[in-house]
Structure formats: C-alpha cells, structure tokens
Design an enzyme around this catalytic site. Structure first.
Site, PDB file in Angstrom:
ATOM      1  N   HIS A 153     -19.086  74.412 -36.433  1.00  0.00           N
ATOM      2  CA  HIS A 153     -17.689  73.975 -36.519  1.00  0.00           C
ATOM      3  C   HIS A 153     -16.893  74.974 -37.351  1.00  0.00           C
ATOM      4  CE1 HIS A 153     -14.129  71.535 -37.351  1.00  0.00           C
ATOM      5  NE2 HIS A 153     -14.370  71.668 -38.639  1.00  0.00           N
TER       6      HIS A 153
ATOM      7  N   ASP B  15       4.799  97.770 -24.697  1.00  0.00           N
ATOM      8  CA  ASP B  15       3.450  97.197 -24.709  1.00  0.00           C
ATOM      9  C   ASP B  15       2.820  97.554 -26.043  1.00  0.00           C
ATOM     10  OD1 ASP B  15       0.746  96.410 -24.051  1.00  0.00           O
ATOM     11  OD2 ASP B  15       1.336  96.570 -21.940  1.00  0.00           O
TER      12      ASP B  15
ATOM     13  N   TRP C 270     -21.163  77.755 -42.800  1.00  0.00           N
ATOM     14  CA  TRP C 270     -20.457  78.940 -42.290  1.00  0.00           C
ATOM     15  C   TRP C 270     -20.463  80.067 -43.312  1.00  0.00           C
ATOM     16  CZ3 TRP C 270     -16.060  81.845 -43.450  1.00  0.00           C
ATOM     17  CH2 TRP C 270     -15.305  81.391 -44.534  1.00  0.00           C
TER      18      TRP C 270
ATOM     19  N   SER D 199     -14.497  93.368 -32.686  1.00  0.00           N
ATOM     20  CA  SER D 199     -13.292  92.927 -31.997  1.00  0.00           C
ATOM     21  C   SER D 199     -12.099  92.898 -32.941  1.00  0.00           C
ATOM     22  CB  SER D 199     -13.543  91.552 -31.386  1.00  0.00           C
ATOM     23  OG  SER D 199     -12.328  90.909 -31.108  1.00  0.00           O
ATOM     24  N   SER D 200     -12.306  92.330 -34.135  1.00  0.00           N
ATOM     25  CA  SER D 200     -11.205  92.223 -35.102  1.00  0.00           C
ATOM     26  C   SER D 200     -10.730  93.592 -35.553  1.00  0.00           C
ATOM     27  CB  SER D 200     -11.644  91.441 -36.337  1.00  0.00           C
ATOM     28  OG  SER D 200     -11.831  90.106 -36.014  1.00  0.00           O
TER      29      SER D 200
ATOM     30  N   HIS E  65     -12.628  86.003 -49.285  1.00  0.00           N
ATOM     31  CA  HIS E  65     -11.325  85.580 -49.778  1.00  0.00           C
ATOM     32  C   HIS E  65     -10.164  86.245 -49.050  1.00  0.00           C
ATOM     33  CE1 HIS E  65      -9.085  82.755 -51.945  1.00  0.00           C
ATOM     34  NE2 HIS E  65      -8.150  83.669 -51.968  1.00  0.00           N
TER      35      HIS E  65
ATOM     36  N   GLU F 143     -10.260  87.109 -46.119  1.00  0.00           N
ATOM     37  CA  GLU F 143     -10.334  86.414 -44.829  1.00  0.00           C
ATOM     38  C   GLU F 143      -9.493  85.135 -44.837  1.00  0.00           C
ATOM     39  OE1 GLU F 143     -11.590  86.939 -41.909  1.00  0.00           O
ATOM     40  OE2 GLU F 143     -11.541  84.919 -41.056  1.00  0.00           O
TER      41      GLU F 143
ATOM     42  N   TYR G 148      -6.782  84.663 -46.433  1.00  0.00           N
ATOM     43  CA  TYR G 148      -5.372  85.001 -46.263  1.00  0.00           C
ATOM     44  C   TYR G 148      -5.090  85.567 -44.881  1.00  0.00           C
ATOM     45  CZ  TYR G 148      -5.165  83.841 -51.104  1.00  0.00           C
ATOM     46  OH  TYR G 148      -5.256  83.160 -52.273  1.00  0.00           O
TER      47      TYR G 148
ATOM     48  N   SER H 202       8.611  81.333 -40.926  1.00  0.00           N
ATOM     49  CA  SER H 202       9.854  81.935 -41.416  1.00  0.00           C
ATOM     50  C   SER H 202      10.860  82.048 -40.277  1.00  0.00           C
ATOM     51  CB  SER H 202       9.595  83.324 -42.006  1.00  0.00           C
ATOM     52  OG  SER H 202       8.689  83.227 -43.080  1.00  0.00           O
TER      53      SER H 202
ATOM     54  N   HIS I 145     -13.881  83.163 -57.567  1.00  0.00           N
ATOM     55  CA  HIS I 145     -13.502  81.765 -57.829  1.00  0.00           C
ATOM     56  C   HIS I 145     -14.206  80.806 -56.867  1.00  0.00           C
ATOM     57  CE1 HIS I 145      -9.720  82.244 -55.092  1.00  0.00           C
ATOM     58  NE2 HIS I 145     -10.709  81.752 -54.396  1.00  0.00           N
ATOM     59  N   HIS I 146     -14.881  81.368 -55.859  1.00  0.00           N
ATOM     60  CA  HIS I 146     -15.720  80.510 -55.008  1.00  0.00           C
ATOM     61  C   HIS I 146     -17.087  80.294 -55.646  1.00  0.00           C
ATOM     62  CE1 HIS I 146     -13.006  80.838 -51.497  1.00  0.00           C
ATOM     63  NE2 HIS I 146     -12.724  82.014 -52.000  1.00  0.00           N
TER      64      HIS I 146
ATOM     65  N   THR J 240       2.976  82.830 -53.726  1.00  0.00           N
ATOM     66  CA  THR J 240       2.957  81.731 -52.769  1.00  0.00           C
ATOM     67  C   THR J 240       4.099  80.774 -53.053  1.00  0.00           C
ATOM     68  OG1 THR J 240       0.568  81.944 -52.894  1.00  0.00           O
ATOM     69  CG2 THR J 240       1.417  80.104 -51.621  1.00  0.00           C
TER      70      THR J 240
ATOM     71  N   LYS K 144       7.369  82.073 -51.814  1.00  0.00           N
ATOM     72  CA  LYS K 144       7.571  81.875 -50.372  1.00  0.00           C
ATOM     73  C   LYS K 144       8.077  80.464 -50.082  1.00  0.00           C
ATOM     74  CE  LYS K 144       5.517  84.185 -47.290  1.00  0.00           C
ATOM     75  NZ  LYS K 144       6.206  85.465 -47.203  1.00  0.00           N
TER      76      LYS K 144
ATOM     77  N   ARG L 148     -20.117  68.016 -50.337  1.00  0.00           N
ATOM     78  CA  ARG L 148     -19.895  68.393 -48.949  1.00  0.00           C
ATOM     79  C   ARG L 148     -21.224  68.685 -48.251  1.00  0.00           C
ATOM     80  NH1 ARG L 148     -17.736  74.618 -49.438  1.00  0.00           N
ATOM     81  NH2 ARG L 148     -17.559  74.461 -47.190  1.00  0.00           N
TER      82      ARG L 148
END
Lengths: 382, 529
Positions: free
Chosen positions: B78, B107, B143, B171-172, B255, B257, B259, B270, B304-305, B330, B333, B452
């Site tokens: 998931h 293009d 994950w 790919s990315s 991290h 990732e 963002y 926006s 921080h993770h 943040t 914004k 979790r």
C-alpha cells in the site's frame, strides 16, 4: 457489542480534548498518557503546550480564511482587489512564526536534556528484543528471563472471548522497585525492535549490534503496559511489554525467589527423565516458543517456516537437530535458542517434536536428555 | 511561420497516430501525460484496495480476514504503491500536460526520453505486484524496508523488490532530466524565471530534488542486494555492519522524497486559488523563496524520522531545530494563500473546494508535523497511529487533494468538455467528510498508544478503529465516483470555452490555447510581457 451511544460519547470527548486537560483521567483513551514519572509528566505538559499553540495558530489562520471565504464571496458581489504583495506584512508574519518557534524550542530543549541522561542506574537491566519476545537480564543480580505474550491463540482467532488485557499481558513481566533509578540497556538479537512503556515515556529502538540506554524512576507501584513499536516481522503486534513496579521489600523478596528458582532449574539437569516427562514439559516449551512459526500442528508456514512433521532432521538426525536449536539457521528466520532455553527445556522440546504428530511413529523415536545439551555446550566451548 | 509548423504541413496531419501503437510509441507530451495520469489512477485503486484489506482487518480486535504475514504485505505494498505509483506519477503526468502549455512550448525537450520514462513504470510495478503471487509472498517489511528485516530476514522476493525500485528510480531520474531541460530551455521569450507560473517553479525544484536523492535510494537498495547475495555486511551487525546506517541513507532519500510528493501540489493550488479568488497570488516571490527554502532544508532534517534510534543529544537537538525551521517557509505559503483569498472575489467550483480543503487539512498535517519535531514528545508519538494520522493528512487531503483539484481545474482544458459540477461537488463533500472520519481519529488512537503496522490491537483501541474503518470504506468507494465523473466528462461533457473559467487569460498561457489544445501545444512561441 458496544453501544453506539458509547462510541459517540467517546468521539465527542475526544474532540473536546481541546478542552482543559483536567477533564481527563490519567489513563485517557484519546490523549497521550500523563504517565507516572517526572519525565513523562514533563513530556505530557510539553505535548499539551505545543498542541495548544498549534490550535491557536489554527484558529487565527483558519478564522481569517473562513472570514475571507464568506465576506469576499463572489455571490455576494465582492470585487477583487489587485493587491498582490506587501513587503512588511511578509516580514511580519515570517518574524512572528520564527518567534513562536523559538518559544517552542526553549521548553523542548529543557525537557529533552532532562530526559536524556545516561548515567548509571541503581539497577541496570539489559533489555533484548527477540522475534517475538523480550529478554530481561538484571546485570547486578544473576537473573535473566524471557517475557512472552500470554494471550492465547484462541482469543486472537476469536474462538473464545477476549480478556481485559488482550494482547497486553505477558507470562512474566519485568519487575522493578519504585523510587530507584533504573537504567535500561536496550539491544536487539535479530531485527530491530523498539521497547516502549508509555507511562514512563521511555521508547528506545532495540538495534542489533548497538546498546541504547534509557532510564526511569517510578514513584508509584503498579502494572505498566507497553508495546513493541518497530516493525519486526509477523508477530510484531504480539510482543507486548509489561512492567510491574513494586515496593523495595517486595522486590528484594522477588530477587531471592528468582535466584532460588534458577538454582532449582540447574538441579533438574541431574534428574533422570522419562520420555513422558520430557514430552509433557516439551509441549509447554513448544507452545511458548515455537508455535508462532511452526504452528501447533507442526506443519509450519512453508516456505518461510518449514514443517517439523516428516522432517528428516526431526525424525532421524539427532545431532543436527540439537545443532539447529543451539545455533539457529543462518540466513533464515530460525534463531539460536541457546540463551533462551535451559538445558532441560531444550532437551524436552526437541524430544517433544521428535515424538509428536507422526514423527514418533515414523522416526527413530530417540529421546534427548538434558545431559546431551550440556555436553554440546561443553564441546562448543572448547 | 516556424519550421515546426512547416514540417507538419508536409505530413498533412496534426493529430496523433491511431490504435495501440499511438500509446506505445508516443513522444507527445499530452499523450504521455495522459498515460501517466491513467496509470496513477489505476494504481490508486490497487493501492486503495490494499488499504481496504488493512481497514477490514482492523475493524475490530482479533484476526478475522487476513493473517499477519499477508497484513504486512498489504501495509508495505500500500505504502510503496501510493508513494511511487500514485502520487509521483500523477504529478509527472500533470507536469507533462501542463509545463509545455504553461511556458509556451510545443512539447517537452526530450520526447523519446519521455516515452521511456513512462514505460519503465508499468514494468517496475508489474515486477513489484507480481511478487504478491509468488510462493514466498511480496515485500512485508514496511515501505521504509529497514534492514535487517529487509535483508537477512526478508522473503526471497526481496530481489524483485530491489529491481523494481531501481527501475522506478531510473524512470524518475529520466523524467526529472526532461522536466529541467524543458523548463530551462523552452520558455517563451520574456518569461524570466521570476515570471514562471508557480506550478512550473514547484516542478523545477522537485525535479532537482529527485535527481539529488533517487541515486541515494538506488545506492541503498544496491547495498541491500550486496548484503543478500554477495556476502557483504553493510547493514549486518554480525559482520561489522550497521543497521542504523540503513536508516540514515534511507531517510536522506526519504525526507526530500516527502517534499517531492507535496511541492507540485503547492504549485497547483496556488493557481487554483488565484483563479477562483480572481486575484493574483499574494507574495509571488516569497512563494518561490519558500519553495526553495523547503527544498534546501529537506536535506538537513532526515534524522527526525529516527529520534528513538539512539542518537547523541546534540544530534537530537540539531534535527529538532532544523525540522522546526521548515515550519517557517511552510507557514509563509499558507499565509500567502489566505492573503490571496482576502479581498478577492471568491467562487466555489469543485477545484476551489478541493484547494480550500487542501489549505486547511494540509495545515493540520503541518501542525502534527511540528508536534512530531519536538524530540521528547516524539518519544511518545513515534511509530504510533499519531504518525500515521500525520502523514496521511499531508498525503491524502494534501497531495492527493492537490492532484484531484488540478484534474478538475485542467480537465476541461484537456478534453474540451466540462465535468458535471453537481457530481464534482458531491465527490468533494463525500471525500472531505470521509477523509476526516478516516484520519482524524487516528490522532487519538495514536496518542492513546496504538503502534502502527499492527494487524491486531488491545481492546481500548476498538471504538476508534471501527470509526476509522467506516471512514476508509466511504473514502475508498467515493473515488469510484471520480472515475465516473472523468469518463462522463470525456464522453458526454458540455463543451468548455477556451478560457474554461472566468477571465483565466490573466492566469496563464495554457488558457490562451483552444480547448482541447492542439496536438503540439504552441507551434508559435507566445510573447510574455
């Protein structure tokens, strides 16, 4: 079946936890536990402080937003202004946000420095995470034992009603005295686990190859329940932590009793065991340590956990059978039980698997006595 | 007349090829954008079905539907599918469609690379999902695949998982190279960097983040591969390795990732907020600086993770402070969005509703993120449902709502047909209600102590879990309505005007094109004043 009204009431209470904290009992179902230690209380206060700051920022920001959405709606004939920048406004809210954050950082740092303290304890306990149980080793006294989930598989499978402490009860809790500085040395045996007792605000990862420290000082006797909080495989949800904090006298008596029991256990090696006795004892050991993977019927969960029924090793190869239990299988889930089981338990559980299901009938039917395990250990030590 | 137009006059056609090969061989930015979006939509339902399995099992205590082994495969897949298969491809799809149209280009700069970077994705996910049908079962280690659970203790299929991650990463990276090249080289004359639409800005920054961190992820999984098959011990303590090293490099990727999965949504909302407030975005330049600061800070907050992994006090404090700093850009914004609405002339079409929900609910996710940054409090929050609530608030009513808002906003431009506004609003209100019913109570169960990745839980968590499951089912089935709305709009929607919304010519070049736009968006570069 729970009544709907109770659920609704709980939900309303939960939303109200935005109300003064005194409304709630210490063991809340919807908020962080206040806990019993000085550190856990400080952390609770910090949590509430930060949450309240966030709530108030939210009230102001969302307040302005919803006011704008209402006041300047097109359907009410609002005409858009063309303003698209305001230097001082930008500076003001950036500075304001910074000041609020500094205001949060100061108390957080204070609490952190207090919580982070790895001086030695009055009592030092080594906590080791195994798949899927905890081992507690008291470094000052010669005490070491495993703490397994006590909830029965029938309860988990919904065959019988669930008990009050479903999934948060163990066969043997960690016992500590109150008002003593207890230091935990936490490590992992196989994968990473994490040892958590919410009421102490202690959560530390149990990492193989590392020893982490945590400490607590519990002022109040009681039973404190926690959990493993790092995904550690299939039974991650089934290795709870239970700590029993007792008065000093009770603790001392417990230590004496524990040491005596360990002595008695050693004497069992000398005893002459019959097959029936070994099988009976072995069944208990099997249900506690082996069923998670190899299942009650010995069929395992192939291909990860092989079946014991019909296994050549379990039926005929006694030497390898002992070796596997003592050393584990490298690269597979099977761990070494050398430190987890006493010689008697090791001998009886191997005997049990060699006699049970169809193995007794189809195999060589040999039993294993505790002395053989002692011999194996002596041989390996050389 | 530009040369591009002349070449095509020779061919005598301006439209796409016909049949299946159109999609297989296409080098057209719109076709590839469409492929990305449909792929992401398909993955949303696959990843969503897995969430439904998880919530069905957690509806009440005890094991009812699935065994823990399969449950772990569900949570793992998931997460992987939603992160790499839904949110990221959807953003790339929107980038493909919108970047050339927003910067006045015909293009993307590298069309063949574009085709390759899309077609790698179905391969990667084909490999990943196929593992679920193998005897050893799919990845079951979360994950975040922490070693050694994902190396020494992993099912044999982990090798397929590693290969799949490599292909996704390739790919990315290819997609990002294409996006950066396009943005830096193909802007219409007069469109300086500080005149670029915010969606283009957000993607420029996101693409740099991707190029910076995807190789780190590839390195991580390669080290796993070596540990599993070639006898190294990067993450194996018994061989002198370090399981914590895994977490450091994983989160050094992980991290930024996070963002990557939110910045393009910032760009989308926006545009939507300025369109429906009929007022230019407030503080454009501070929006750009905020995006940039968030991106830069994302490289110095990874640990921080890992607050409970055992770090020195100085490390804990450093990562607490650096994480708190992110709240500043943040916050800026959010303030700017609110200031854009202030004294506007606001109407509430479906994209605007989703954008407003984005601003409020993403902010709630931001608040819980700030709480999680506070190290001592994190000792209590870490790895509980409080964290699950936090990242679902930023990813579902955050990223996913941002994507859905963008789809409603630009769909009439893409297809030339309006969607059904009544159904769109119904979809919004059902989603808004159920997303909160699903994720808000998770804060409470998490604070009360439910960890979790648990297939079963103690009795005191039962009530909230039942509520969460009901919310999740409603949310899951509501998304079928979105599928219906999109198909209905393509087949029978009312004709949309070129501007689609009111006076949108002010808000971007894409609205100066026909609806639907020509196959090669801008054959003559527009002039930007």
């Amino acid at each position: 079946m729970k009544s709907i009204s109770r659920v609704t009431r709980k939900f309303i209470y939960a939303l109200l936890f935005l109300a003064p904290t005194s409304v709630f009992s210490e063991a809340s179902d919807y908020n962080m536990p206040v806990g019993v230690t000085e550190v856990s209380k400080e952390i609770f206060d910090l949590h509430m402080l930060i949450m309240w700051i966030c709530v108030w920022i939210g009230v102001v920001v969302f307040g302005i937003m919803f006011y704008s959405l209402f006041k300047y709606r097109k359907s009410a004939g609002a005409k858009a202004s063309k303003i698209d920048d305001h230097f001082w406004l930008e500076i003001t809210w950036t500075v304001a946000a910074t000041l609020i954050l500094v205001g949060m950082a100061i108390p957080s740092t204070t609490v952190m420095i207090n919580a982070y303290d790895d001086r030695e304890g009055d009592i030092n306990i080594m906590v080791t995470g195994y798949q899927w149980k905890w081992q507690y080793k008291y470094l000052e006294d010669d005490i070491s034992f495993f703490s397994n989930l006590a909830t029965s598989q029938e309860q988990i499978d919904n065959d019988i009603p669930k008990g009050e402490f479903y999934l948060s009860e163990v066969d043997e809790p960690l016992v500590i005295p109150i008002n003593k500085r207890i230091r935990f040395l936490i490590t992992g045996n196989d994968v990473i686990h994490s040892w958590w007792v919410p009421d102490f605000a202690v959560k530390q990862d149990a990492v193989p190859g590392f020893i982490n420290t945590a400490w607590t000082n519990v002022p109040k006797p009681g039973i404190y329940r926690g959990a493993c909080t790092e995904l550690c495989g299939i039974k991650h949800a089934f290795m709870p932590v239970v700590v029993r904090a007792v008065e000093q006298e009770e603790y001392d008596a417990w230590v004496v009793e524990k040491i005596a029991l360990a002595e008695a256990e050693k004497l069992l090696n000398e005893k002459v065991w019959t097959k029936a006795e070994l099988v009976e004892r072995g069944e208990g050991v099997y249900l506690k340590n082996c069923v998670a993977c190899h299942q009650t019927n010995g069929q395992g969960l192939p291909p990860v956990f092989p079946a014991l029924v019909g296994s050549e090793i379990v039926m005929r190869d006694k030497t390898r059978n002992i070796e596997i239990l003592m050393e584990g299988v490298r690269g597979a889930a099977m761990q070494s039980f050398a430190n987890q089981l006493s010689e008697v338990d090791m001998a009886s559980v191997i005997t049990y698997t060699r006699q049970s299901w169809s193995n007794g009938k189809n195999g060589d039917g040999e039993i294993i006595i505790p002395q053989e395990i002692v011999d194996y250990k002596n041989k390996v030590d050389l | 007349m530009s040369t591009i137009v002349e070449t095509h006059d020779d061919h005598g056609h301006h439209g796409p090829a016909k049949g299946l090969t159109r999609w297989l061989y296409t080098t057209n930015h719109k076709d590839i954008g469409t492929l990305y979006l449909w792929f992401s939509f398909l993955m949303l339902f696959i990843g969503g079905a897995m969430a439904m399995v998880i919530r069905a099992e957690l509806f009440e205590p005890g094991l009812q539907i699935v065994q823990p082994e399969f449950f772990n495969q569900m949570t793992t897949n998931h997460g992987l599918i939603m992160v790499f298969g839904v949110i990221m491809p959807a953003f790339v799809g929107l980038a493909n469609w919108m970047i050339p149209m927003q910067i006045g280009a015909p293009d993307m700069a590298l069309p063949r690379l574009n085709n390759l970077s899309f077609w790698l994705l179905p391969m990667a996910f084909g490999i990943l999902i196929s593992t679920l049908f193998m005897p050893a079962g799919g990845p079951n280690f979360g994950w975040t695949f922490y070693a050694p659970l994902s190396t020494t203790y992993a099912p044999d299929t982990v090798t397929f998982f590693i290969f799949s991650v490599h292909v996704m990463g390739a790919s990315s990276i290819l997609g990002s190279i294409n996006i950066i090249t396009t943005i830096l080289n193909m802007r219409a004359p007069g469109m300086t960097l500080m005149k670029m639409p915010l969606f283009v800005w957000s993607w420029l920054i996101t693409a740099y983040l991707l190029i910076a961190v995807m190789p780190v992820l590839a390195g991580t999984v390669t080290m796993m591969l070596m540990d599993i098959h070639f006898g190294t011990s990067f993450f194996d303590a018994a061989g002198g390795g370090d399981p914590v090293l895994f977490q450091h490099i994983f989160w050094f990727f992980g991290h930024p990732e996070v963002y990557i999965m939110i910045l393009p949504a910032f760009g989308i909302v926006s545009h939507i907020i300025e369109t429906f407030s009929r007022k230019p975005i407030f503080g454009y330049s501070s929006m750009v600086y905020a995006l940039t600061s968030i991106a830069v800070l994302s490289f110095v907050v990874w640990a921080h993770h890992m607050f409970t992994v055992g770090m020195p006090l100085a490390g804990e404090l450093f990562f607490m402070y650096s994480t708190m700093l992110i709240a500043i850009p943040t916050g800026v914004k959010v303030f700017n969005w609110v200031a854009t609405m202030f004294r506007g002339s606001i109407s509430f079409e479906t994209p605007m509703l989703f954008a407003i929900a984005f601003v409020s609910l993403f902010t709630i996710g931001g608040f819980s993120g700030l709480m999680l940054a506070i190290v001592p409090a994190d000792f209590q929050y870490h790895d509980t449902y409080f964290v699950v609530a936090h990242f679902h608030y930023v990813l579902v009513p955050g990223s996913l709502f941002g994507i859905i808002a963008g789809v409603y906003y630009w769909l009439p431009k893409w297809t030339g047909n309006m969607y059904d506004e009544t159904l769109g609003k119904l979809h919004f209100w059902l989603s808004f209600f159920s997303v909160n019913l699903t994720f808000f109570p998770m804060h409470f169960v998490g604070l009360a102590g439910m960890p979790r990745r648990y297939p079963d839980y103690a009795l005191q968590f039962a009530d909230f879990n039942a509520i969460v499951s009901v919310g999740a089912f409603i949310f899951g089935f509501t998304q079928l309505l979105l599928l219906f709305i999109v198909i209905k709009s393509i087949r029978t929607g009312k004709k949309a005007s070129d501007e689609v919304w009111e006076d949108t010519k002010d808000w971007g070049l894409e609205w100066t094109l026909d609806s639907p736009p020509p196959y090669h968006s801008f054959t003559v570069q527009p002039e930007v004043k």
